[in-house]
Scaffold this active site. Sequence first.
Site: not given
Length: 493
Positions: A22, A125
Site C-alpha cells: 500500500h 488509503d
Amino acid sequence: SVEAETQHQLNVIFLPYPAPGHMIPMVDTARLFAKHGVSVTIITTPANALNFQKTIDSDFNCGYHIRTRVLPFPAAQVGLPDGLENLKDATNLEIFEKVRLGILMIKDEIELLFQELQPDSLVTDMLLPWTVESAAKLGIPRLYYYSSSYFSTCAKYSIRKYQPHKGLVSDTHRFTIPGLPHNVEMTPLQLEDGLRIESSFTEFFDAVHESESRSYAALYNNFHELEGDYEQLYKSTVGKSWSVGPVSAWVYNDDERKTNRGHKEDLAQESEWLDWLNSKQNESVLYVSFGSLSRLPHSQLVELAHGLEHSGHSFIWVIRKNNESENVHSFLGEFEEKMKESKKGYIIWNWAPQLLILDHPAIGGFLTHCGWNSILESVSAGLPMITWPIFGEQFYNEKLVVDVLKIGVPVGAKENKLVATEEDAGVGREEIAKAVVHLMGKEESRDMRRRARKLSDAAKKSIEEGGSSYHNLIQLLDELKSLKITRALDTPL
Ligand code: UDP
C-alpha cells in the site's frame, strides 16, 4: 509573484496504510504529484518513514515541495514491539489488527495535523475509511486510494450483490461472476474472508465500501488501456475514478533510486545477483516472488524448490525469511548451494530490487502471487506471468491476468488464506514444473509474450504527454484547483 503562486498551489496530504504493497505505490503517487507542482505532505510513522525518507529528502533537495510528517506509533499500547508497524514482518492476522488499532489510536493527532496543514485534498488509503469524515469536517475532497484492479472491485461488488457462491454443492464448485464483460469463473474457496464467510473482516470491509461510495472520487494505480471495460463498469456502477498509473514506470523513469524503493538500503550495492543475471541469455530466467507479506509454509517451499528444479529452467527466487523451524533453513540452504553449483538458480533473501530485476533483459517471466503492484510492474516490463494467488483480492487479479488479458498461466491455487499452514492443501511440484515449462518454453507462450509486450508499450504511452494516465493526472489536478478556488470564493472574508 511567489505569493500568488503559493495561493494557487495545490496542497495535498497523502495518508498511506502501513503495508509495503500500500505504502510503495502511494509514495510513488505522492512523488508524481510533487513533480507536477503540488505541495505534498506524506503522514506516516517512524518504521515506515525509514523505508523512503532518503528518496523524499532527495526529491526535496531537487526543489520539489514534498516532505513527510512522522507521528509516533503507539506500539506499547497495542502490544507490538517497536518498529514492526510497517507490517514487513507480519506473519499473522493479530499483527494486522494491532496495526489497525494503533492507527485508530493516533487518529486525533492525525486530524490535528490535517487542521494545521490546511490541505486542499486528502488522498488516503482505502483501508482508512474514517478519513471520509475528516475530509468532510475540513470541507475538502477525499480521494480513495486503491492500488489494485478495477476488475477486482467490479467482481467483488457483483458477488456481494448477487451472492452466486451461495447454495453450491461444495466450496470447490465453480460459479460464473454475474454482470462482467467476460465470462469468468471462480470457486467459493477462492473468495476472501468476509465475503465467503462472515468474519471479523465483514464489518470492516462494509465500512471500507461505504467510505468508497462517499468519497469524492477514487484514485487508481492503473491505466485505461489495461482494463478499460472494467474501468467503465466501475464508473457506471460504483462512481467517479481517475487512473494515474503505472506510477512505478512513471516516477522511476531513468531514476537510479529504483534500487532501494521501499527499502532503506541501496540494493544495487550487492551486485552478485546482477553478475549472475548478466551471465544468462535473454528472456531465459524466471523471476519468482510472493510480494512483501506472504510466506509459504515449509512443505510448500519444498514443493516450489523441487518444481523449479524439475522444470529445467533458470530462476531467481526471492524468499522472505520466517521464524519457522531450522528444517526450512537447512533444506533451503542445501538447495541454494546446489543451485549455485549448477548455476540454475539464484536465491535472494528477504528483499529484492524488483523493478531493476524485472527490467533486466535476461528475465523472461514472473511467477507472482498476483499482488497488484507486481502485476503492473510485470506488465510494464512486458513479461507474461505464472499466477499463484495467496489471499485477499489476488485471486481476482489472477482471473484478470489469465482469463481477460490472457498473459498468464495459472499454477492452480485453490484456497484464499492469509496465513497458510502445513495442513492446507498446497500446489504440487508437478503442477509448478508444468506451469514453468509452459511459460518459459518459447513456443507455447509466444502469443502471451506478444500480448504482454503490447501492454507494456501501451503502459509507456499512457504516462507520456498526451497519454491516458498523463491526461487524467492533469485533469484531476485542474479539477482540484477549481474546487480550491470555489471554496475560497465561498469563504466569507
Ligand atoms: N517488492 C520489492 N522487493 C521485494 C518484494 C516486493 O521491491 O522483495 C515490491 C514490489 O516491487 C511491489 C511491492 O513491493 O511494488 C509489493 O506489492 P504487491 O502488490 O505486489 O504485493 P503485496 O506485497 O502487497 O502482497
